[in-house]
Design an enzyme around this catalytic site. Structure first.
Site, PDB file in Angstrom:
ATOM      1  N   HIS A   1       0.845  -1.191   0.000  1.00 52.45           N
ATOM      2  CA  HIS A   1       0.000   0.000   0.000  1.00 52.45           C
ATOM      3  C   HIS A   1       0.884   1.246   0.000  1.00 52.45           C
ATOM      4  O   HIS A   1       1.817   1.359   0.782  1.00 52.45           O
ATOM      5  CB  HIS A   1      -0.893  -0.024   1.249  1.00 52.45           C
ATOM      6  CG  HIS A   1      -1.748   1.182   1.430  1.00 52.45           C
ATOM      7  ND1 HIS A   1      -1.809   1.874   2.618  1.00 52.45           N
ATOM      8  CD2 HIS A   1      -2.584   1.826   0.574  1.00 52.45           C
ATOM      9  CE1 HIS A   1      -2.652   2.878   2.497  1.00 52.45           C
ATOM     10  NE2 HIS A   1      -3.130   2.875   1.269  1.00 52.45           N
TER      11      HIS A   1
ATOM     12  N   HIS B   1       1.712  11.852  -1.278  1.00 50.61           N
ATOM     13  CA  HIS B   1       0.824  11.254  -0.290  1.00 50.61           C
ATOM     14  C   HIS B   1      -0.150  12.314   0.212  1.00 50.61           C
ATOM     15  O   HIS B   1       0.222  13.184   0.995  1.00 50.61           O
ATOM     16  CB  HIS B   1       1.632  10.689   0.877  1.00 50.61           C
ATOM     17  CG  HIS B   1       0.889   9.663   1.673  1.00 50.61           C
ATOM     18  ND1 HIS B   1      -0.429   9.807   2.017  1.00 50.61           N
ATOM     19  CD2 HIS B   1       1.274   8.460   2.179  1.00 50.61           C
ATOM     20  CE1 HIS B   1      -0.820   8.751   2.706  1.00 50.61           C
ATOM     21  NE2 HIS B   1       0.192   7.913   2.814  1.00 50.61           N
TER      22      HIS B   1
END
Length: 377
Positions: free
Chosen positions: A44, A92
């Site tokens: 992930h 992110h």
């Protein structure tokens, strides 16, 4: 002698895989299995690393970079794509939070790895955060010179009833599978698949180890309906990572590193990966997850559960990594060291006090941009 060599040539061409290796995705037992029949370990947020290069950023989801992940047995890598200063970058949540560089550079690293590992099939799943078009993404893949490896389905609008075997994909040099969430597909770029036409997922935003669920969550067409999901021909992706809710007063979540040794374990402890995978396989009428997506994949280690699902006992060609936090000082100590003051202030606010903006800036930086809504790291 010439006749003998010519007579043997068709046999050699009929089985080119054996000329290079007898293992596919690290195991000889997987070569004859279809791509959709086995379980692929997924990292992930693969490019977002928690190590010295990012000052052990709590936004990091992995302790090792993508090529090292692949060396150790990861076969699905995911990343978030954002547009910043007219460039498509891997960031992110925000490029101000954690910027892992150009998408094309990351794809170039994967291309180099595929060059060096000719018997491996890799899946890339991109989260299309800023709505890149298929043309935009194709430019990045072309820049990385990786498109020649890309697998192309027969249809971009419906999942196939069966997928080719790993051996077939390897022999055809179509060893890269690309899903994008979400994407308006374009027949000009048939290798770029909209994830929600091919894959379904269980819930992903989990903050308690007892709350991992096997019920389909996305796409909306199968949400809450296991029977429909299983009959759709789509591939099941099992999200299995925890967010920490210590900053829930601010609506902020970040990867839970303190519990991950249990989260990723093959057995033992609430919410362990092995027991959850077994439970989901049972709930899915014996269908094992095609993908298992985890944070900090080396902890556990998560590969043990994937090997168990695939009945692999003879893995070859993998790099062994430490199952510790790989030197990160943030594992298990984030709240005590980094966010203590911020948590205390958030708790005070939740209890009814009204801290000034100066208080927030003093303990945790300028949080004004996120106070109006939640953020998941």
């Amino acid at each position: 002698m010439r006749f003998t060599l010519l007579a043997l040539l068709p046999l050699a061409l009929a089985n080119p895989l054996n000329k290079r290796s007898t293992a596919c995705n690290n195991s000889p037992d997987l070569c004859s299995k279809s791509y959709g029949e086995i379980t692929h370990l997924g990292a992930h947020d693969s490019p977002f690393v928690r190590d010295s290069s990012t000052s052990n950023s709590i936004a990091g989801d992995q302790y090792y970079d993508t090529p090292t992940q692949l060396d150790a047995g990861v076969r699905m890598v995911t990343g978030q794509v954002h547009k910043s200063n007219s460039e498509w970058r891997l960031c992110h949540t925000s490029c101000d939070l954690l910027d892992a560089g150009l998408l094309s550079a990351w794809l170039g690293d994967i291309k180099s790895w595929l060059d060096d590992n000719p018997n491996e099939v890799v899946t890339v799943l991109l989260v299309n955060s800023d709505s890149a078009s298929a043309s935009d993404l194709n430019t990045e893949f072309e820049t990385a010179n990786i498109t020649d490896y890309a697998y192309q389905p027969d249809s971009l609008t419906s999942a196939p009833s069966s997928w080719p075997t790993l051996e077939t994909m390897i022999n055809n040099s179509t060893r890269l599978v690309v899903f994008v969430a979400s994407l308006t597909t374009d027949d000009s770029y048939p290798y770029l698949m909209d994830e929600w036409n091919f894959v379904w997922e269980n819930p992903y935003e989990v903050t308690a180890a007892s709350n991992f669920s096997c019920v389909p969550d996305r796409p909306s067409s199968v949400s809450g309906d296991t029977s429909t999901a299983l009959s759709s021909n789509m591939l099941p992706l099992m999200n299995h990572f925890l967010y920490s809710s210590d900053l829930s007063s601010l609506g902020i979540e970040y990867p839970n590193a303190s519990y991950v040794a249990t989260t990723n374990a093959a057995s033992g402890g609430t919410g362990n990966l092995g027991s959850t995978a077994t439970r989901c396989k049972s709930a899915w009428s014996g269908r094992q997850p095609t993908f298992i997506l985890v944070d900090f994949f080396n902890r556990g280690p998560a590969i043990d559960t994937v090997d168990n699902l695939n009945n692999v006992t003879n893995a070859v060609g993998r790099t062994s990594l430490t199952t510790s936090a790989a030197g990160s000082s943030s594992d298990g100590t984030t709240i005590n060291n980094v966010f203590k003051g911020l948590v205390e202030l958030a708790e005070a606010a939740a209890a009814g006090s009204t801290p000034t903006m100066g208080n927030w800036i003093w303990v945790g930086g300028n949080w004004g941009s996120v106070l109006g809504g939640g953020i998941s790291l």
